[in-house]
Design an enzyme around this catalytic site. Structure first.
Site, PDB file in Angstrom:
ATOM      1  N   HIS A 135       4.182   8.945   2.741  1.00  0.00           N
ATOM      2  CA  HIS A 135       3.145   9.765   2.120  1.00  0.00           C
ATOM      3  C   HIS A 135       1.791   9.140   2.491  1.00  0.00           C
ATOM      4  CE1 HIS A 135       0.725  11.240  -1.326  1.00  0.00           C
ATOM      5  NE2 HIS A 135       1.632  12.186  -1.466  1.00  0.00           N
ATOM      6  N   ASP A 212       7.884   2.207  -2.209  1.00  0.00           N
ATOM      7  CA  ASP A 212       7.268   3.386  -2.826  1.00  0.00           C
ATOM      8  C   ASP A 212       8.390   4.173  -3.512  1.00  0.00           C
ATOM      9  OD1 ASP A 212       6.329   5.880  -3.466  1.00  0.00           O
ATOM     10  OD2 ASP A 212       5.296   6.222  -1.567  1.00  0.00           O
ATOM     11  N   GLN A 215       9.453   9.010  -5.379  1.00  0.00           N
ATOM     12  CA  GLN A 215      10.455  10.084  -5.355  1.00  0.00           C
ATOM     13  C   GLN A 215      11.855   9.604  -5.701  1.00  0.00           C
ATOM     14  OE1 GLN A 215       9.812  13.254  -5.120  1.00  0.00           O
ATOM     15  NE2 GLN A 215       7.657  13.049  -4.602  1.00  0.00           N
ATOM     16  N   LYS A 238       6.142  12.092 -12.208  1.00  0.00           N
ATOM     17  CA  LYS A 238       7.282  12.571 -11.416  1.00  0.00           C
ATOM     18  C   LYS A 238       8.614  12.237 -12.093  1.00  0.00           C
ATOM     19  CE  LYS A 238       4.738  12.100  -7.080  1.00  0.00           C
ATOM     20  NZ  LYS A 238       4.505  13.420  -6.491  1.00  0.00           N
ATOM     21  N   CYS A 376       1.284  15.974   2.208  1.00  0.00           N
ATOM     22  CA  CYS A 376       0.621  14.663   2.361  1.00  0.00           C
ATOM     23  C   CYS A 376       1.406  13.749   3.281  1.00  0.00           C
ATOM     24  CB  CYS A 376       0.383  13.978   1.019  1.00  0.00           C
ATOM     25  SG  CYS A 376      -0.719  14.888  -0.046  1.00  0.00           S
TER      26      CYS A 376
HETATM   27  N1  PMP Z   1       4.473   8.488  -2.487  1.00  0.00           N
HETATM   28  C1  PMP Z   1       5.294   9.548  -2.489  1.00  0.00           C
HETATM   29  C2  PMP Z   1       6.588   9.456  -1.745  1.00  0.00           C
HETATM   30  C3  PMP Z   1       4.947  10.700  -3.174  1.00  0.00           C
HETATM   31  O1  PMP Z   1       5.774  11.743  -3.180  1.00  0.00           O
HETATM   32  C4  PMP Z   1       3.721  10.744  -3.883  1.00  0.00           C
HETATM   33  C5  PMP Z   1       3.297  11.999  -4.631  1.00  0.00           C
HETATM   34  N2  PMP Z   1       3.548  13.181  -3.952  1.00  0.00           N
HETATM   35  C6  PMP Z   1       2.909   9.623  -3.855  1.00  0.00           C
HETATM   36  C7  PMP Z   1       3.315   8.515  -3.156  1.00  0.00           C
HETATM   37  C8  PMP Z   1       1.599   9.584  -4.595  1.00  0.00           C
HETATM   38  O2  PMP Z   1       1.817   9.694  -5.955  1.00  0.00           O
HETATM   39  P1  PMP Z   1       0.608   9.963  -6.963  1.00  0.00           P
HETATM   40  O3  PMP Z   1      -0.133  11.154  -6.407  1.00  0.00           O
HETATM   41  O4  PMP Z   1       1.265  10.239  -8.261  1.00  0.00           O
HETATM   42  O5  PMP Z   1      -0.243   8.744  -6.963  1.00  0.00           O
END
Ligand code: PMP
Length: 418
Positions: A135, A212, A215, A238, A376
């Site tokens: 991401h 990270d 997910q 999430k 993203c």
């Molecule tokens: N890493 C991953 C794999 C994500 O899916 C996301 C959110 N889509 C993020 C980081 C960022 O998370 P946040 O926007 O809650 O900071």
């Protein structure tokens, strides 16, 4: 027996969807004249009533600033806030509460590590390894650090099915590697990475490993001691919790060696104009008034997951994913993107040559909420030579009937002329 326990005990351990759905007020509405089918769970999950009630209760009964107050409300709010930290500790099996830091979200957790660990321990010529699956929030902070320090970013490639090329990873590791930062489960494709093995390999060259978990924490057991990661980042929103709260877990000795992130109240022991001393972990990294109400409500989300159990959640979501994958594969022009063997409940795809955004709009007209675009993960989309995908991601409250509605709508969409 609680409602939740009753819900899982029905049908010999299989999650009874209606009982779960009853806990989520938002699901019971029509969108564009059709019942809402919410499949945008990888972006954010919906919140059970316990979380909503906890927020209301905090602002209606307990609202107070924490850690400093001498009065009853302040100590009550402090106790609740710290109880969430305890729950998070157990949720990820951290050795101690001091290793659990509250942030705004995964993004801030990663930025915290890049700018504090990075500032102190990463120098010109050092290497940081990330993967093609990342991401943007696990790419850009490292790029910024590399730019500032003259360090080098290395990228683990992927195979066509969306799995990491682990041979290539081994070859990238060297004594120059100072940090490996990799996603546990991909938000765009669903791929679950074999991170335990990757962490051992990173440690064998003396690198630290940031996982990270944005997910993975809602679906998989994430045990930081078993995985042996140095850092874990994830977001409450999430995992059925509120927005604006994240977690950074870090190993004690690493956190203690890192400089503070932001300066301000709470992160200090003593301040004078000649010398300031910093607080102990985790407070050293929690400058200013935190997001008290949302942290307190987050506790209810963790209890919700604990009561259901990750195994039951995963089993339910796997059934949904298998049904969706199989049914969609029969649709003319359906192109799955990401077909790894081991996946969380994410179905990413293209359909004929229809733009993903148009597919999303047509599904929305039927009350079906999906996400479209690059999620993203622009470098990952570039790897597949596509602009974006349509992504349906499933949570514990989704049903087989909802999947059937998705398949029916996609079948109709696939027959449209461009
Ligand atoms: N890493 C991953 C794999 C994500 O899916 C996301 C959110 N889509 C993020 C980081 C960022 O998370 P946040 O926007 O809650 O900071």
């Amino acid at each position: 027996m609680s409602d939740l326990e009753a819900a899982i005990k029905t049908n010999s351990g299989i999650i009874a969807e209606e009982k779960i759905r009853a806990l989520f007020p938002i699901l019971h509405q029509e969108v564009n004249g059709k019942p809402l089918a919410y499949f945008d769970n990888a972006a954010t999950t919906q919140k059970p009533i316990q979380v909503i009630e906890a927020l209301k209760n905090y602002y209606g009964v307990d609202n107070s600033n924490i850690h400093r107050g001498a009065h009853t409300l302040a100590s009550r709010a402090t106790d609740y806030f710290e109880q969430t930290r305890e729950l998070v500790k157990t949720f990820i099996n951290a050795p101690s509460v001091e290793e659990v830091i509250f942030t705004k979200g995964t993004t801030e957790s990663i930025n915290l590590v890049a700018s504090t660990f990075g500032r102190k321990f990463i120098n010109a010529g050092d290497e940081i390894i990330i993967s093609t699956l990342e991401h943007h929030s696990n790419i850009v902070p490292w790029q910024m650090l590399c730019e500032e320090k003259g360090a080098i970013l290395k990228i683990i490639p992927i195979h066509d099915n969306g799995e990491l090329d682990l041979e290539a990873y081994k070859n990238l590791l060297s004594d120059k590697t100072k940090m490996v930062a990799v996603v546990h489960a991909s938000n765009a494709l669903g791929t679950i990475n074999p991170v335990k093995e990757m962490i051992t390999q990173a440690h064998s060259v003396g690198a630290k490993f940031l996982l990270d978990g944005a997910q993975s924490t809602a679906h998989l057991e994430v045990d930081v001691q078993d995985l042996n990661c140095d850092f874990l980042a994830f977001s409450a929103h999430k995992v059925y919790g509120p927005t604006g709260v994240g977690v950074l877990y870090g190993k004690r000795e690493v956190l203690e060696a890192m400089p503070p992130y932001q300066g301000g109240g709470e992160m200090i022991k003593e301040v004078s104009f000649s010398k300031t001393t910093y607080n102990d972990i985790p407070y050293k990294f929690e400058a200013g008034t935190p997001n008290i109400g949302d942290v307190i409500a987050f506790a209810e989300a963790i209890k919700f997951i604990n009561q259901l159990g990750k195994a039951a959640i995963r089993a339910h979501e796997n059934r949904l994913l298998a049904h969706a994958t199989e049914s969609c594969s029969k649709i003319n022009g359906f192109i799955p993107i990401g077909t790894a063997k081991d996946k969380v409940s994410v179905l990413s795809f293209g359909i004929n040559n229809i733009h993903p955004f148009d597919v999303g709009m047509m599904l929305d007209a039927s009350g079906i909420a999906v996400r479209t675009g690059h999620h993203c993960t622009q470098p990952l989309m570039e790897r597949f030579n596509i602009e974006g995908t349509v992504r349906a991601s499933f949570a514990v409250y989704n049903t087989m009937e909802e999947i059937d509605r998705l398949v029916e709508s996609l079948t109709k969409i696939s027959k449209r002329k461009n």
